[in-house]
Design an enzyme around this catalytic site. Sequence first.
Site, PDB file in Angstrom:
ATOM      1  CD  GLU A 181      -3.123   5.514   6.348  1.00 34.31           C
ATOM      2  OE1 GLU A 181      -3.306   5.163   5.586  1.00 34.31           O
ATOM      3  OE2 GLU A 181      -2.498   5.119   7.867  1.00 34.31           O
TER       4      GLU A 181
ATOM      5  CE  LYS B 104       0.216   3.103   4.537  1.00 28.71           C
ATOM      6  NZ  LYS B 104       0.061   3.902   6.185  1.00 28.71           N
TER       7      LYS B 104
ATOM      8  CG  HIS C 210      -6.469   1.600   5.213  1.00 31.09           C
ATOM      9  ND1 HIS C 210      -6.231   2.951   5.805  1.00 31.09           N
ATOM     10  CD2 HIS C 210      -4.993   1.024   4.661  1.00 31.09           C
ATOM     11  CE1 HIS C 210      -4.464   2.449   6.249  1.00 31.09           C
ATOM     12  NE2 HIS C 210      -4.265   0.920   5.541  1.00 31.09           N
TER      13      HIS C 210
ATOM     14  CD  GLU D 190      -3.532  -2.732   7.711  1.00 30.80           C
ATOM     15  OE1 GLU D 190      -2.382  -2.882   7.541  1.00 30.80           O
ATOM     16  OE2 GLU D 190      -4.017  -1.707   7.165  1.00 30.80           O
TER      17      GLU D 190
ATOM     18  CB  SER E  58       5.487  -1.846  11.432  1.00 28.46           C
ATOM     19  OG  SER E  58       4.353  -0.558  11.965  1.00 28.46           O
TER      20      SER E  58
ATOM     21  N   GLY F 281       2.164   2.129  10.722  1.00 30.75           N
ATOM     22  CA  GLY F 281       2.359   3.476  10.665  1.00 30.75           C
ATOM     23  C   GLY F 281       3.926   3.682  11.634  1.00 30.75           C
TER      24      GLY F 281
ATOM     25  CG  ASN G 184      -1.652   1.636   0.983  1.00 28.51           C
ATOM     26  OD1 ASN G 184      -1.711   1.908   0.319  1.00 28.51           O
ATOM     27  ND2 ASN G 184      -2.082   2.189   2.795  1.00 28.51           N
TER      28      ASN G 184
HETATM   29  C1  PEP Z   1      -0.870  -0.220   6.246  1.00 25.53           C
HETATM   30  O1  PEP Z   1      -0.750   0.732   5.361  1.00 25.53           O
HETATM   31  O2  PEP Z   1      -1.939  -0.691   6.004  1.00 25.53           O
HETATM   32  C2  PEP Z   1       0.406  -0.339   6.790  1.00 25.53           C
HETATM   33  C3  PEP Z   1       0.016  -1.647   7.817  1.00 25.53           C
HETATM   34  O3  PEP Z   1       0.489   0.476   7.041  1.00 25.53           O
HETATM   35  P1  PEP Z   1       2.463   0.082   7.646  1.00 25.53           P
HETATM   36  O4  PEP Z   1       2.861  -1.252   7.238  1.00 25.53           O
HETATM   37  O5  PEP Z   1       3.390   1.875   7.533  1.00 25.53           O
HETATM   38  O6  PEP Z   1       2.110   0.368   8.812  1.00 25.53           O
END
Ligand code: PEP
Length: 262
Positions: free
Chosen positions: A104, A14, A102, A174, A220, A180, A12
């Site tokens: 976000e 983003k 997601h 997640e 992460s 992040g 992803n």
């Molecule tokens: C994500 O964007 O869904 C994500 C898990 O980001 P990160 O790996 O940076 O935590």
Amino acid sequence: MPDGRVPLISGNWKMNLDHFEALRNLQKLAWLLPKDVYERVDVSLHPPFTDIRTLQTSIEADRMDVLLGAQHCHHEVSGAYTGEVSPAFLAKLDVKLVICGHSERRELFGENDEIVNAKVKAILAHKMTPILCVGETLAEREAGETEAKVLGQVAAGIAGAKKDQVASMVIAYEPIWAIGTGKTATAQDAQDVCGAIRRAVAASTDASTAGSIRIQYGGSVKAGTTAELMAQPDVDGALVGGASLDPDEFAQIVKIAAGASS
Ligand code: PEP
């Protein structure tokens, strides 16, 4: 580790990488990943909308086995939705997987379970695969509400979908506190929640549907944490944010996942 399921590693990106940078990343990834890796793992890339056409033509021209993905779409096919993108447009660009729900999008753009469910149905209706994201906040985890929150999001997200559609879906667990932040859930935490998701899907559909659905962990993920995550029976891959922007790190993650499935 997947029980007959092909693991899926999804990047992803983003709101990062313009179409020139995206193309460079794709080409570097193509160079880093041997062709035979795709026999053991599916890989999807989810760039910003403005990069999709560029990546599509490159993937096609070079006959790459990378699956093109998107990060979001609207649930309506057309109309007065300024700034939005139709699932039909994505399908025309050969997009195979679309992230929806997601954290976000839920937090920053007000997407609730009802909207996420409408998107899931729209993505399925256009023969693409939804990656339905679910996860708890730190406060919810500390209050012992992880399963209630996550299983509630799963039930709402797949509501109204037919069994064969559910079987084709991807769910990404997640934990919001791990996205992040550099904090990763332990492999056992990931397994506990991914296992609970699979049991809940089995209870609402049947064992074979739940056995087909792929459940990713996201939060992460790095090359150093991939092997242990992939060793869990109900973790079928990873949704990778930050680490997917670095082709070297992302290729490592893919190779580790491929090794875990052989
Ligand atoms: C994500 O964007 O869904 C994500 C898990 O980001 P990160 O790996 O940076 O935590």
